[in-house]
Every structure is written in structure tokens, then in C-alpha cells.
Design a protein around this motif. Structure first.
Motif, mmCIF file in Angstrom:
data_model
loop_
_atom_site.group_PDB
_atom_site.id
_atom_site.type_symbol
_atom_site.label_atom_id
_atom_site.label_comp_id
_atom_site.label_asym_id
_atom_site.label_seq_id
_atom_site.Cartn_x
_atom_site.Cartn_y
_atom_site.Cartn_z
ATOM 1 N N UNK A 130 0.743 -1.007 -0.085
ATOM 2 C CA UNK A 130 0.068 -0.003 0.134
ATOM 3 C C UNK A 130 0.824 1.287 0.121
ATOM 4 N N UNK A 131 0.528 2.232 -0.938
ATOM 5 C CA UNK A 131 1.477 3.302 -0.766
ATOM 6 C C UNK A 131 1.195 4.327 0.248
ATOM 7 N N UNK A 132 0.019 4.519 0.837
ATOM 8 C CA UNK A 132 -0.350 5.321 1.716
ATOM 9 C C UNK A 132 -1.128 4.600 3.023
ATOM 10 N N UNK A 133 -0.086 4.316 3.994
ATOM 11 C CA UNK A 133 -0.574 3.531 5.041
ATOM 12 C C UNK A 133 -0.626 4.397 6.447
ATOM 13 N N UNK A 134 -1.721 4.392 6.882
ATOM 14 C CA UNK A 134 -1.999 4.921 8.234
ATOM 15 C C UNK A 134 -1.347 4.273 9.248
ATOM 16 N N UNK A 135 -0.242 4.883 9.942
ATOM 17 C CA UNK A 135 0.847 4.566 10.804
ATOM 18 C C UNK A 135 0.800 5.108 12.145
ATOM 19 N N UNK A 136 0.877 4.455 13.371
ATOM 20 C CA UNK A 136 0.887 5.150 14.642
ATOM 21 C C UNK A 136 2.317 5.215 14.990
ATOM 22 N N UNK A 137 3.470 4.953 14.451
ATOM 23 C CA UNK A 137 4.659 5.227 14.929
ATOM 24 C C UNK A 137 5.574 5.545 14.108
ATOM 25 N N UNK A 138 6.501 6.749 14.532
ATOM 26 C CA UNK A 138 6.983 7.742 13.560
ATOM 27 C C UNK A 138 8.311 6.763 12.824
ATOM 28 N N UNK A 139 8.179 5.726 12.212
ATOM 29 C CA UNK A 139 9.297 5.056 11.751
ATOM 30 C C UNK A 139 9.551 6.100 10.104
ATOM 31 N N UNK A 140 10.797 5.788 9.797
ATOM 32 C CA UNK A 140 11.261 6.260 8.399
ATOM 33 C C UNK A 140 10.478 5.460 7.385
ATOM 34 N N UNK B 141 -18.748 30.688 8.121
ATOM 35 C CA UNK B 141 -17.872 29.533 8.592
ATOM 36 C C UNK B 141 -17.006 29.950 9.471
ATOM 37 N N UNK B 142 -16.307 28.862 10.519
ATOM 38 C CA UNK B 142 -15.367 29.229 11.356
ATOM 39 C C UNK B 142 -13.978 28.449 11.308
ATOM 40 N N UNK B 143 -12.995 28.962 10.948
ATOM 41 C CA UNK B 143 -11.816 28.234 10.778
ATOM 42 C C UNK B 143 -11.026 27.791 12.130
ATOM 43 N N UNK B 144 -10.727 26.504 12.325
ATOM 44 C CA UNK B 144 -9.921 26.303 13.273
ATOM 45 C C UNK B 144 -8.882 24.995 12.815
ATOM 46 N N UNK B 145 -7.643 25.156 13.584
ATOM 47 C CA UNK B 145 -6.756 24.219 13.678
ATOM 48 C C UNK B 145 -6.883 22.969 14.568
ATOM 49 N N UNK B 146 -7.025 21.857 14.211
ATOM 50 C CA UNK B 146 -7.465 20.559 14.971
ATOM 51 C C UNK B 146 -6.353 19.528 14.894
ATOM 52 N N UNK B 147 -6.239 18.358 15.748
ATOM 53 C CA UNK B 147 -5.506 17.568 15.515
ATOM 54 C C UNK B 147 -5.566 16.640 14.409
ATOM 55 N N UNK B 148 -5.035 16.210 13.668
ATOM 56 C CA UNK B 148 -5.474 15.179 12.502
ATOM 57 C C UNK B 148 -5.877 13.899 12.878
ATOM 58 N N UNK C 212 -2.782 9.466 10.385
ATOM 59 C CA UNK C 212 -2.368 10.429 9.495
ATOM 60 C C UNK C 212 -1.201 10.909 9.821
ATOM 61 N N UNK C 213 -0.397 11.307 8.561
ATOM 62 C CA UNK C 213 1.151 11.673 8.460
ATOM 63 C C UNK C 213 1.063 13.090 8.624
ATOM 64 N N UNK C 214 -0.082 14.059 8.808
ATOM 65 C CA UNK C 214 -0.200 15.387 8.845
ATOM 66 C C UNK C 214 0.181 15.811 10.311
#
Length: 747
Positions: A33-43, A330-337, A341-343
């Protein structure tokens, strides 16, 4: 990214054979899979080379379940409802021993793949290719029966000329990229309908489901998610390998969107945008309402309660609840990804609900309704506006899952709690557009300086004029039906009407028996766009009524043809009629442009002689004139006193009115229309001004020769009148004196 899951073999019964089994049978799993949702910050490199093994990295077998390093689940985040999503897992046999495998899901496995399925002969096998389907026996049996029914002598899809029959699509693939995408989309939709018969809202399919792993070989397994319901789903992906314990991987699927969709292929609905756009059409301003029906489908298996909210976007006139385009909603907010997500962050747009329309041109009926699973329900949308223009609105429907009701009411009751909102259930949005137009009929006729249309009529007193009747078209060039009634004011009448519009006015069939007996023309119409009504009218003028239509050359009358539209507006077309009577002009001098003499004087004539004079009458009008010359008794005047008499009055007292002393060569006849000028014919006292031929002899002025022969030496004075049928008459006075003396004769 590559995810390699390497698992040890299952424990053997004897400890002596464990070491040999370890090195003989090894299974690895890789997630392709090219885009895999991961929970650990591996390279990226570490993630690609990550291998899931048992807790003993040296291959020592124990009874513990295999564990993953940090990637311990299959994740399908943000799957859109009614859309499929896929991942690929590579199962590799790195040992030199052939083995068998079987993959399945514990909860959301399709019915046909379950062990307890009633018909196991239709289950997928390992020999089937990736993405293939073998349908159940009932489906195959039905297809065979349909083919058998067609039989010899019957027409099939291919024989009937169908361009894209089932056989053609299966044997002849598209060569273009878009065509291949269409074929894949159709195939996946067919598979989704088949697999989602488990009525769970989700189906997880592994293909190939089972097979043989040869020594030092690998098999690619495709995991496909089919869905028709929103929510978060959890399952366990299990892979069984011979002589090894089952490998289990937790699976999580989040499906977003709305199970309520606008049913496809509806007239007026465009599906090309992000949300469906419903163009309702057009209607006359302040008329209606314009009523349209829209169908919504519940694609999921669960019953849903749908509540509508209506917002007016734009309109020519201000309406309550109209959205203010200058206001920020609309109201703009910055929230947790999102999880996996890698964002580093996410921009969240929180909408501020605008005011709901309470008194606008659009009305939805009903505002709420229950829709059962896999069923569709109609909604009625009505539109009526007072001002012409384009009106836009948006319908936002919030679905809610229904809990615990067996018998659903037709419409939800305000304040009930039968619905359970789910944060993953999206709203259904439908944009509306309707147009309110000013009714106007197009008339292709002359236009007055005032900008109004007018139709001219012309009637002749004696003969029929082609312009007495006029035929014209009133066309509907608008985008809506025009419903109206025709009324006439003035000396005009509608003779007949014809329309090519298939629509009928509600009052067109309610004619009275008296109207039918009189064969009155139809006056009620309902014209669809681009249709017309052909009208034949006539100018009604009673030429014998000299009070309303005086004896003069031209008599003008005006009137109106009014189209009374159903919304209360009126369009007026001016009518103008002219009655032309025949008129005769008298020429006593023989020259053009001269004023005729009031008295034609023959002078002093001997009683044995005859004096002759000529007068000319012409008809400059466009219709023929029937004339007659007749004697009129000279009027007698009362005398008050001889002292006050004028010379002419004394002469009238002395005159003798004797019609026998006058003679005429012609006393009646018909003068053709448009007589040519007197100066062009060689009968006057002067030479003609142009050369004439015999073609216009019938249009020459009429010469009347008058002969005077007195009887006594007195003054003769008589009055004659040239009367024109249905035209003004002309009076002439003839005067002459008789004498006995030949030497005194004077003309």
C-alpha cells in the motif's frame, strides 16, 4: 510502502521435530500500500522493511499468538459511502515446503463466503483470479433460464441491435482509459450489490480467498471494502496456514457520507457537480405553484429518518431567511489530524448555520420522512414567486438512523426520539433553481413609435378587401407555459384560432352549448415553450350605418386584442381599422389641380341652337365607384324683403328650373379604381403630358357632355347630383339664358 509480516510456524507435537519444522516452513506477510496509516514515527525505509514475526525472532516456536511490531491492524480510514476501497497483501512462502492457506473475516464476511452458507458450491476458490466473482447458483440459474427462453428463433440483445449488450461487454473490452474505468466501475458496482446482501452495511472480501502456496512462491491477496452504511466498523482479518496457528489482524473501517442519495436519472437533475443540482424550470411570475417531484433513495440496509432544512441563496426580491452573501458562515480552526495521518495538523471548517427560510418561494413537502432500508421515497418541491427573476436555494437533509421501530409512521412527529444521530452520517444536499418570468407573447408585426405592437385592417365599402381579414401568430418565446385568455375590444372579431400546443387550458373544455352552436373560436390557451397560436381576425364595419361610419373617404376605428394571463397580467396588442368609401372628384375646367366651378354657366344661347360643355369625373380611391347622375329640385328660399336681396338671390327668384332643357350623354356607370390623371389623356383642352396606350383605357376619367337648348328667353337654372353608392355625393348647378335674337347669342 511495503509491510512485511513474517510469522513463525505453529508448534509441533514433539520437541524433537520443532527445530526442523522451523527452518522448513516460514510465512511472511507484506502490505502493498502506498499510503498506510501508521501510529509510530518510523522512517519510510524502516516502514518498508518492517516484518511482523512471532515474539521469538530466531524462529523458536511457542504457543503464543504472533504479534506485530508497531503496525498491528489493517486500517481503512475515510472511506466514502457506496464507494469501494482496496488494499493488497502479499503472502510469501520462503520455505521449501508447499502449503495451503485460507483468508476470511470474522464478522463482515459476505454470506456466500461463510462456512454456514447454504450453497458452498458458489464460493470463491484459490484458482480464481484477483477481482473475480463466482455468483450463487440462483443467479446463474436465472441467467441460464433467460438464455434458454430466448432459444432459436427468438431475438437476443445482439440480434436486436443493442450496441452494448452483456455479451459484448464481457468479450470486447474498451481500449481507452476512460472506457476501461467505466467497465471497472460497472463491474465493481455489480460486485457491491452481490456482496452487500449480508445486510450488515459492510462487506470485507479477500480474493483469492484460499489456495496453495508453492515452495518459494508468493500470492497477492486483495482486500476490498464494500459498504452502503456510515459508521465505524471493527473486524478481524484471519489467515489460516496449514500446521500453523491462525494469523489474526484487527481491522478498522470508517465510512463517511450519507446513505441518502438523490436517485439517479431524474429529469432536471444534474449530477456532474459536487452535489446534485435540480433545475425545476420556469413559471409565470405570481402564478402557480410550479410543482416538481424528487426521489431520494436509502442505499443502506437501515431505516433512516430524514429532516429537511431550506435556505434561500439568492432571489430578485428580499425574502425572509435569505442567505446574506456578505456574511461569513464558516469558522476556521486548526485541530489534531485523524488517527494514522502523517499530517501535523488539520484545518477544520465549522459551519455557522444561516437562518432557515420560513417565507420564501420554495416549499418542500413533507419536511421530514422515514425512508426504509434500500427503499426510495418521493418529495414534492413547490415554487411560486411574485417578482420575475432567477431564484436559488439549497436543501440540506440530515439523516438519522432509526432505532427499535417495526412500523414506521409516514412522517416523523416533532420532538420524537426515534432517530439516533451518527457523527459519521453526512448530510444530503440538493441545490434548487427556478425561474419566474414575465409572460409575453411574441407578435411579428409592425411596431408603433410608442413601442407597442399593432395590427392594421382595411375594409372597402362595396367589394371585399384581402386586408379585411388578418392572420397572425402569437408565439411563446419564454421558457415556461403561458396560460391566458384572449379578449377583443372594438369593431373586431376573432374568426378562428389554431394552436400546436399539446397542453389545454382548464376552461377550454367548458364551453357553453350556445357558444358551440355559434361555432365561436377558442379563446383559452396553454402554450408550452416555442409553441404558438394562429389567430384569424376580421374588421367589422357596417357600411350602411352612417351614424357610426359617416359618409367620408376614410373612417378610422381602433381596438385592442388583450391576452389575460392567469397570473393577472395583461398584454395589449393595438388594432387599427380603416373603412374606405369610394369618392368621385369633379373637374369642370379640364386642367389638373384646378378648383371645380360651383356653377357651370352656358351663357346666352338662341332658342334654336344647342350649347355643349364637358365635365370630367375621376375615382382616385383603391376601390371602384358606382355613380349615377340625377335631377334634384332646386331649393326655394324664403324672402324677407326685396330690398335686402342680393343679385344672386334676385336671379334665383327669376330663374326657371326646367330639367328638359338639359341633356347628358351618360347618366350612370362604374368608375374603376385609381383613375389616371386627366393630363395624360388627349380629351382635355390641352395636349397630354405623356404617351398612353390601350392598357389603361379603363382607368380614364369619365367625360360627361352636357347640352343646353333653351325654350324661351329666360334664365334657366337647375341642380343635378352625382350620387356614389356608399360614398359621398357631388352637386352641380347648371345655368343658362335663352334669347330670340341671333346676334346676341353669346357662349
Amino acid at each position: 510502502f511495503f509491510l512485511m509480516i513474517r510469522l513463525p510456524p505453529r508448534s509441533t507435537q514433539s520437541r524433537s521435530s520443532a527445530a526442523s519444522d522451523v527452518y522448513k516452513r516460514q510465512i511472511e506477510f507484506e502490505l502493498m500500500e502506498e499510503e498506510v496509516h501508521r501510529t509510530s514515527p518510523h522512517s519510510q525505509r524502516e516502514q518498508t522493511q518492517m516484518v511482523l514475526k512471532s515474539s521469538n525472532s530466531q524462529g523458536i516456536v511457542d504457543d503464543a499468538q504472533p504479534v506485530t511490531n508497531s503496525l498491528d491492524r489493517l486500517e481503512f480510514f475515510g472511506v466514502q459511502i457506496n464507494k469501494w476501497s482496496t488494499k493488497h497483501i502479499l503472502i510469501r512462502n520462503t520455505s521449501g515446503i508447499e502449503t495451503k492457506y485460507r483468508c476470511f473475516f470474522e464478522k463482515y464476511e459476505p454470506i456466500i463466503h461463510r462456512e454456514d452458507a447454504p450453497d458452498k458450491t458458489a464460493r470463491s476458490v484459490g484458482s480464481m483470479g484477483v477481482g473475480s466473482i463466482k455468483f450463487s447458483v440462483d443467479t446463474v440459474f436465472r441467467d441460464r433460464e433467460e438464455k434458454k427462453a430466448s432459444g432459436p428463433g427468438r431475438t437476443t440483445n445482439l440480434d436486436s441491435g443493442v450496441l452494448l449488450s452483456k455479451d459484448i461487454e464481457e468479450t470486447m473490452n474498451f481500449s481507452t482509459v476512460s472506457g476501461a474505468s467505466l467497465s471497472q466501475s460497472r463491474r465493481m458496482d455489480k460486485e457491491a450489490r452481490f456482496y452487500l446482501r449480508n445486510n450488515l452495511g459492510l462487506a470485507l472480501v479477500a480474493e483469492p480467498k484460499a489456495g496453495i502456496l508453492a515452495a518459494h512462491s508468493e500470492v497477492m491477496v486483495k482486500i476490498t471494502v464494500f459498504n452502503d452504511m456510515c459508521g465505524t466498523f471493527e473486524d478481524m482479518f484471519v489467515c489460516e496456514v496449514n500446521e500453523l496457528k491462525p494469523f489474526k489482524f484487527p481491522t478498522i473501517v470508517t465510512v463517511t457520507g450519507s446513505p441518502i442519495t438523490v436517485t439517479a436519472n431524474q429529469v432536471g437533475v444534474s449530477y456532474t457537480g459536487l452535489n446534485p443540482f435540480f433545475t425545476m424550470g420556469a413559471i409565470m411570475a405570481n402564478y402557480g405553484p410550479l410543482t416538481r417531484s424528487i426521489r431520494l433513495q436509502n442505499t443502506g440496509p437501515k431505516d433512516v429518518r430524514l429532516e429537511w432544512k431550506l435556505y434561500n441563496l439568492s432571489s430578485p426580491s428580499s425574502a425572509e431567511g435569505q442567505v446574506d452573501n456578505q456574511r461569513d458562515y464558516f469558522e476556521l480552526k486548526i485541530v489534531e489530524p485523524e488517527l494514522g495521518s502523517s499530517l501535523i495538523g488539520k484545518l477544520e471548517w465549522n459551519s455557522i448555520e444561516p437562518p432557515v427560510a420560513r417565507d420564501g418561494p420554495f416549499v418542500v413537502e413533507p419536511m421530514g420522512r422515514f425512508i426504509r432500508g434500500r427503499k426510495e421515497e418521493p418529495f414534492t418541491i413547490k415554487f411560486k414567486a411574485k417578482q420575475p427573476g432567477v431564484y436559488d436555494a439549497v436543501l440540506v437533509g440530515k439523516p438519522a438512523l432509526v432505532k427499535g421501530l417495526v412500523h414506521l409512521p409516514e412522517e416523523p412527529v416533532e420532538g420524537d426520539e426515534v432517530g439516533l444521530d451518527d457523527k459519521n452520517i453526512g448530510s444530503v444536499i440538493l441545490y434548487l433553481r427556478a425561474t419566474s418570468v414575465t409572460p409575453m407573447l411574441f407578435l411579428d408585426k409592425a411596431t408603433k413609435l410608442t413601442g407597442k405592437k399593432r395590427i392594421r385592417f382595411q375594409k372597402w365599402a362595396l367589394v371585399t378587401n384581402p386586408k379585411e381579414r388578418r392572420s397572425f401568430l402569437l408565439k411563446n418565446n419564454t421558457t415556461t407555459n403561458l396560460v391566458f385568455e384572449l379578449q377583443v375590444n372594438g369593431p373586431f372579431k376573432i374568426l378562428s384560432t389554431f394552436t400546436n400546443s399539446p397542453e389545454k387550458h382548464l376552461l377550454s373544455s367548458l364551453k357553453t352549448s350556445a357558444a358551440k352552436m355559434k361555432k365561436e373560436a377558442e379563446r383559452y390557451f396553454n402554450l408550452i415553450p416555442s409553441s404558438y397560436v394562429q389567430i384569424e381576425m376580421t374588421f367589422v364595419a357596417d357600411v350602411r350605418d352612417h351614424n357610426d361610419w359617416p359618409i367620408s373617404f376614410r373612417n378610422y376605428k381602433t381596438g385592442e386584442l388583450s391576452a389575460l394571463f392567469a397570473n393577472g397580467e395583461t398584454q395589449v396588442i393595438d388594432l387599427e381599422g380603416v373603412l374606405i368609401r369610394p369618392v368621385i372628384y369633379l373637374n369642370t375646367t379640364g386642367f389638373e389641380g384646378g378648383k371645380p366651378d360651383d356653377v357651370i354657366d352656358f351663357g346666352l344661347v338662341h332658342i334654336n341652337n344647342v350649347s355643349t360643355k364637358s365635365i370630367f369625373i375621376s375615382n382616385p380611391t383603391p376601390l371602384p365607384a358606382q355613380w349615377k347622375l340625377s335631377y334634384v329640385k332646386y331649393p326655394a328660399k324664403k324672402i324677407v324683403s326685396e330690398l335686402t336681396l342680393t343679385r344672386l338671390e334676385k336671379e334665383d327668384l327669376e330663374k326657371t328650373d326646367d330639367a328638359t332643357v338639359w341633356a347628358f350623354n351618360i347618366s350612370d356607370g362604374m368608375l374603376n379604381a385609381n383613375s389616371i390623371p386627366l393630363s395624360t389623356i388627349p380629351i382635355g383642352p390641352a395636349l397630354p403630358t405623356e404617351i398612353t396606350n390601350g392598357d389603361n383605357l379603363g382607368y380614364h376619367p369619365q367625360e360627361i357632355k352636357i347640352a343646353f337648348q333653351p325654350k324661351r328667353n329666360i334664365i334657366y337654372k337647375s341642380k343635378y347630383r352625382i350620387t356614389v353608392q356608399e360614398g359621398p355625393s357631388i352637386d352641380i348647378i347648371l345655368r343658362g339664358r335663352g334669347t330670340y335674337d341671333e346676334n346676341k347669342e353669346k357662349f
